[in-house]
Design an enzyme around this catalytic site. Structure first.
Site, short mmCIF file in Angstrom:
data_model
loop_
_atom_site.label_atom_id
_atom_site.label_comp_id
_atom_site.label_asym_id
_atom_site.label_seq_id
_atom_site.Cartn_x
_atom_site.Cartn_y
_atom_site.Cartn_z
CB VAL A 151 0.72 -6.86 4.77
CG1 VAL A 151 1.63 -8.07 4.77
CG2 VAL A 151 0.07 -6.69 3.40
CG ASN A 164 3.89 2.37 4.20
OD1 ASN A 164 4.68 2.20 5.13
ND2 ASN A 164 3.34 3.53 3.95
CG PHE A 216 0.24 -13.30 -14.80
CD1 PHE A 216 1.32 -12.51 -15.13
CD2 PHE A 216 0.19 -14.59 -15.30
CE1 PHE A 216 2.34 -12.98 -15.95
CE2 PHE A 216 1.20 -15.07 -16.12
CZ PHE A 216 2.28 -14.27 -16.45
CG LEU A 217 -3.94 -12.09 -9.66
CD1 LEU A 217 -3.68 -11.91 -8.16
CD2 LEU A 217 -5.10 -13.07 -9.88
CB CYS A 261 -1.07 -4.77 -4.35
SG CYS A 261 -0.47 -5.06 -2.69
CG PHE A 262 -3.85 -5.32 -8.67
CD1 PHE A 262 -3.07 -6.32 -8.11
CD2 PHE A 262 -5.17 -5.62 -8.96
CE1 PHE A 262 -3.59 -7.57 -7.83
CE2 PHE A 262 -5.70 -6.88 -8.69
CZ PHE A 262 -4.91 -7.85 -8.12
C1 UDX Z 1 1.95 -3.91 2.70
C2 UDX Z 1 3.32 -4.11 2.09
O1 UDX Z 1 4.29 -3.86 2.98
C3 UDX Z 1 3.42 -3.45 0.78
O2 UDX Z 1 4.69 -3.56 0.24
C4 UDX Z 1 2.46 -4.18 -0.05
O3 UDX Z 1 2.58 -3.88 -1.39
C5 UDX Z 1 1.08 -3.89 0.47
O4 UDX Z 1 0.98 -4.33 1.76
P1 UDX Z 1 0.40 -2.46 4.08
O5 UDX Z 1 0.47 -3.36 5.27
O6 UDX Z 1 -0.81 -2.54 3.24
O7 UDX Z 1 1.67 -2.69 3.16
O8 UDX Z 1 0.74 -0.96 4.44
P2 UDX Z 1 0.20 -0.09 5.63
O9 UDX Z 1 -1.16 -0.53 6.02
O10 UDX Z 1 0.45 1.31 5.22
O11 UDX Z 1 1.15 -0.49 6.84
C6 UDX Z 1 2.49 -0.18 6.93
C7 UDX Z 1 2.79 0.20 8.38
O12 UDX Z 1 4.18 0.37 8.54
C8 UDX Z 1 2.13 1.49 8.84
O13 UDX Z 1 1.35 1.24 9.99
C9 UDX Z 1 3.31 2.42 9.15
O14 UDX Z 1 3.07 3.27 10.26
C10 UDX Z 1 4.40 1.43 9.45
N1 UDX Z 1 5.75 1.96 9.28
C11 UDX Z 1 6.11 2.56 8.12
C12 UDX Z 1 6.67 1.85 10.31
O15 UDX Z 1 6.36 1.32 11.38
N2 UDX Z 1 7.94 2.29 10.11
C13 UDX Z 1 8.33 2.90 8.96
O16 UDX Z 1 9.49 3.30 8.82
C14 UDX Z 1 7.37 3.03 7.93
C1 UDX Z 2 -4.24 -8.24 -4.43
C2 UDX Z 2 -3.91 -9.70 -4.74
O1 UDX Z 2 -5.13 -10.40 -5.06
C3 UDX Z 2 -3.20 -10.34 -3.57
O2 UDX Z 2 -2.82 -11.67 -3.89
C4 UDX Z 2 -1.97 -9.52 -3.23
O3 UDX Z 2 -1.31 -10.06 -2.10
C5 UDX Z 2 -2.35 -8.08 -2.95
O4 UDX Z 2 -3.05 -7.55 -4.08
P1 UDX Z 2 -6.11 -6.98 -3.04
O5 UDX Z 2 -5.64 -5.77 -3.76
O6 UDX Z 2 -6.23 -6.93 -1.56
O7 UDX Z 2 -5.16 -8.23 -3.36
O8 UDX Z 2 -7.56 -7.40 -3.59
P2 UDX Z 2 -8.07 -8.10 -4.92
O9 UDX Z 2 -9.14 -9.03 -4.52
O10 UDX Z 2 -6.99 -8.66 -5.72
O11 UDX Z 2 -8.78 -6.91 -5.70
C6 UDX Z 2 -8.04 -5.84 -6.27
C7 UDX Z 2 -8.96 -4.94 -7.08
O12 UDX Z 2 -9.43 -5.60 -8.25
C8 UDX Z 2 -10.22 -4.51 -6.32
O13 UDX Z 2 -10.49 -3.16 -6.60
C9 UDX Z 2 -11.28 -5.40 -6.90
O14 UDX Z 2 -12.57 -4.86 -6.79
C10 UDX Z 2 -10.83 -5.52 -8.34
N1 UDX Z 2 -11.32 -6.71 -9.04
C11 UDX Z 2 -10.97 -7.95 -8.61
C12 UDX Z 2 -12.12 -6.57 -10.17
O15 UDX Z 2 -12.44 -5.46 -10.60
N2 UDX Z 2 -12.54 -7.70 -10.83
C13 UDX Z 2 -12.20 -8.96 -10.42
O16 UDX Z 2 -12.61 -9.93 -11.08
C14 UDX Z 2 -11.39 -9.09 -9.26
#
Ligand code: UDX
Ligand code: UDX
Length: 470
Positions: free
Chosen positions: A14, A92, A227-228, A277-278
């Protein structure tokens, strides 16, 4: 107030893409993304853009343009915090694996650490932006920690949840359906909201930027994800019924989705949803509902997760039963390991759980994924087993039955069955005739994503099994 200097804590899926796009679209703002993980920051700074730690279509181009101009990646967290007038928290927030709320609540220890570090370091007023998905009312906790620093600095906490989906992150950021900004409804809170609105206004229209109170914003993110996910569990529930009744789930989804009140998106039946996420967010929602003494609401949402677990299990079980009730010693080729196409992210991927079920039955799993490394695949399985209390010796033994290939051909050759776990486009254009010739007969295909042409494969001679297809 106009922002000149943004810092983002967390250079993950993110933080990295979001800040890269903000830097690209706001050349007057200096954006510094910091992370404790030195290797990750080194990858973000790698000259070779193929080595960025996150794979997203379009990301490398954005980084190429902004990096070194007004986009910087660093491990010097304190300096970046002190220099910033706006700080995004994008660390995270996984499901807790210990203690109170284990397996349900979001683990906020990293977020809390960020707040404490900001409070310790800051010497001037700052706007703090929650980007991580957080339980509703976390802003209150952050504000309390920040305000207790005692060094006379004022902090305004905003909630600005991320709605981007992996694989389409850059497009989602460029053309967001909406950006949501929640803040305190006080004069200083409103100034902070407007300051962040101004950042996004560099490329989004006013209609795309929604502002609410901070609690609505926090809860909207959880609601959107719930919802998704619920739509996927709904269509997956129907897929089981389709298999029992000779209905076709893709036809049902199409027929239902043309009703404008329902709409066509997110109705693709699958082996089960994954991603960071989900599941995490719904478990967190369930935990919150129980905390607020709403057991009926909690049970309702928990069912979305239970159905998703059932779908993964159902898929694995159908492989075992179709292969004459055992996969012991059989080579099962896995096409795909990522939780969806166009990403190298594997968190909560259905592939991990399907592999686990099949390995319990002593299968030999041969994986090919265009973007996921062998070490990641083995780490995913080891992590699951460690969580489930499997001994080190048994983990080592199980891993001897997992093989990861860099060519799909090697995973497929001499296999008894092929399972499609991720919907990568390249799988559709494979030479299925040759694959068939090189497999044991009867040759089985289990399409967990319904992407292959069932008629074509059946005509070649495959025993074809799709999701929600009789
Ligand atoms: C994000 C959101 O923050 C999470 O809440 C959401 O639900 C999913 O997306 P994401 O970016 O996917 O998380 O996580 P990740 O790719 O694990 O990145 C988090 C980063 O934060 C890592 O690179 C980790 O090293 C860093 N981190 C973690 C710090 O720099 N400091 C900390 O104390 C903990
Ligand atoms: C989700 C939300 O879509 C996004 O808005 C939020 O910020 C983070 O969580 P992400 O998890 O990155 O995003 O991907 P998404 O496209 O939502 O897919 C999630 C999972 O659902 C995947 O495993 C995908 O394959 C599955 N999926 C999605 C299905 O099985 N069927 C569908 O119709 C759509």
């Amino acid at each position: 107030m106009k922002v000149k200097n943004i810092c983002c804590l967390g250079a993950g899926y993110v933080g990295g893409p979001t800040m890269s796009v903000i830097a690209l679209k706001c050349p007057d703002i200096k954006v510094t993304v910091v992370d404790l993980n030195e290797a990750r920051i080194a990858s973000w700074n790698d000259k070779n853009l193929d080595n960025l730690p996150v794979y997203e279509p379009g990301l490398a181009e954005v980084v190429a343009e902004a990096r070194g101009r007004n986009l910087f990646f660093s491990t010097d967290v304190d300096t970046a915090i002190d220099a910033a007038d706006m700080i995004f928290i994008a660390v995270n927030t996984p499901t807790k694996t210990y203690g109170e709320g284990k397996g349900m609540a979001a683990d906020l220890k990293f977020v809390e650490l960020c707040a404490r570090q900001i409070a310790r370091v800051a010497t001037n007023d700052k706007i703090i932006v929650e980007k991580s998905t957080l339980p509703v009312r976390t802003a209150e906790t952050l504000q309390t920690i920040l305000d207790s620093s005692g060094n006379g600095v004022n902090f305004e906490v905003l909630s600005n949840p991320e709605f981007l989906a992996e694989g389409t992150a850059i497009d989602d950021l460029f053309k967001a359906d909406r950006v949501l900004i929640g803040g305190n409804q006080t004069p200083s809170g409103k100034v902070a909201i407007q300051t962040l609105v101004d950042v996004y206004s560099n490329w989004l229209s006013p209609q795309q930027i929604l502002t609410t109170n901070v609690w609505s914003s926090e809860l909207s993110k959880l609601t959107a994800n719930a919802f998704l996910a619920q739509r996927i569990s709904s269509i997956n529930a129907m897929s089981a019924l389709c298999e029992a009744t000779e209905a076709d789930v893709d036809e049902v989804a199409y027929a239902v989705g043309t009703d404008s009140r329902i709409g066509p998106k997110f109705l693709k039946a699958s082996v089960g949803f994954g991603g960071s996420c989900f599941q995490k967010d719904i478990l967190n929602l369930v935990y919150l509902c129980r905390f607020f003494n709403l057991p009926e609401v909690a049970d309702y949402w928990e069912q979305v997760i239970k159905l998703n677990d059932y779908q993964k299990y159902r898929f694995a079980k159908s492989i075992i039963t179709t292969l004459f009730n055992t996969v012991s010693g059989k080579k099962i080729a896995f096409l795909g390991w990522a939780f969806k196409k166009d990403t190298n992210d594997t968190r909560e991927s259905a592939a991990i759980y399907v592999a686990d079920y099949l390995l319990e039955d002593n299968a030999n799993i041969h994986v090919y994924d265009p973007k996921v490394s062998a070490s990641k695949i083995k780490a995913d399985l080891s992590y699951l087993w460690e969580l489930n209390g499997v001994t080190e010796a048994r983990i080592a033994q199980k891993l001897t039955q997992v093989f990861v290939h860099t060519e799909a051909e090697d995973a497929l050759k001499d296999s008894h069955a092929v399972a499609v776990l991720t919907e990568w486009d390249e799988f559709k254009s494979y030479d299925w005739q040759t694959i068939y010739q090189n497999m044991y007969k009867p040759a089985f295909v289990f399409d967990g994503r319904n992407i292959l042409d069932s008629n074509e494969l059946s005509n070649i001679g495959f025993q074809f099994n799709g999701i929600g297809k009789s």
